[in-house]
Design a protein around this motif. Sequence first.
Motif, PDB file in Angstrom:
ATOM      1  N   HIS A 140      17.728 -18.520 -14.206  1.00  0.00           N
ATOM      2  CA  HIS A 140      17.753 -19.791 -14.930  1.00  0.00           C
ATOM      3  C   HIS A 140      17.848 -20.990 -14.000  1.00  0.00           C
ATOM      4  N   GLU A 161      29.555 -27.190 -22.523  1.00  0.00           N
ATOM      5  CA  GLU A 161      28.632 -26.104 -22.192  1.00  0.00           C
ATOM      6  C   GLU A 161      28.408 -26.052 -20.683  1.00  0.00           C
ATOM      7  N   ARG A 162      28.487 -24.858 -20.121  1.00  0.00           N
ATOM      8  CA  ARG A 162      28.270 -24.683 -18.683  1.00  0.00           C
ATOM      9  C   ARG A 162      27.227 -23.598 -18.391  1.00  0.00           C
ATOM     10  N   ARG A 163      26.791 -22.864 -19.388  1.00  0.00           N
ATOM     11  CA  ARG A 163      25.907 -21.717 -19.165  1.00  0.00           C
ATOM     12  C   ARG A 163      24.446 -22.152 -19.168  1.00  0.00           C
ATOM     13  N   ARG A 165      21.834 -20.251 -19.341  1.00  0.00           N
ATOM     14  CA  ARG A 165      21.039 -19.517 -20.330  1.00  0.00           C
ATOM     15  C   ARG A 165      21.180 -20.113 -21.720  1.00  0.00           C
TER      16      ARG A 165
END
Length: 209
Positions: A140, A161-163, A165
């Motif tokens: 990603h 949010e940190r992801r 994906r």
Amino acid sequence: MTAQPQTIGLILAGGLSRRMGGGDKALLPLGGRPLLAHVAARLAPQCAELLLNANGDPARMADFALPIVPDSIPDHAGPLAGVLTGLDWLAAHRPATEWLVTAAADTPFLPPDLVARLHAARGEAGTPLACAASGDQRHHAIGLWPVSIRQALRDRLEAGERRLRAVTDRFGVAEVPWPAQPRDPFFNINTPEDRARAEAMLVAADPIR
């Protein structure tokens, strides 16, 4: 073939490198050169220009002669913060450029057709994003991002949010596969053992170097 849109590259070097014992992983030597030098040499010919996302004292990166953009989101918010920082920089300094491609500073074997294939896949799939894949893994952090998602990405980060994906899935992403053999072009160096493997890969590719 349709001309590739102008694209600026961003090398993500803002992490804490905990699995390497901390410090600047991007400056560790590989084949006699810093890791960052390998990444920049592979990405630069594919982009209009390169940026470096790095936090802390910029003087330690001065030898690379790249614009250095620290995270615009505090507290080491991860690679998503680096992506947003790059998009913010484009909006402020290169408003005519709509595309940012990102690559991690610990991926020294990037393919020479990375940016072209990401653009082609994005256009064919009709998605706003594209990212690389190899083997059974989607990468990603090695992807194509439009400036148009900048505010929406900021909103996601400010909401916690940190992801990567989660964000790419939300916006829609085209996955572009590369073969992982005989050498994975997206092999990334997270540990001392990984760096030893990367040294062996360099020797295998060029045994008289």
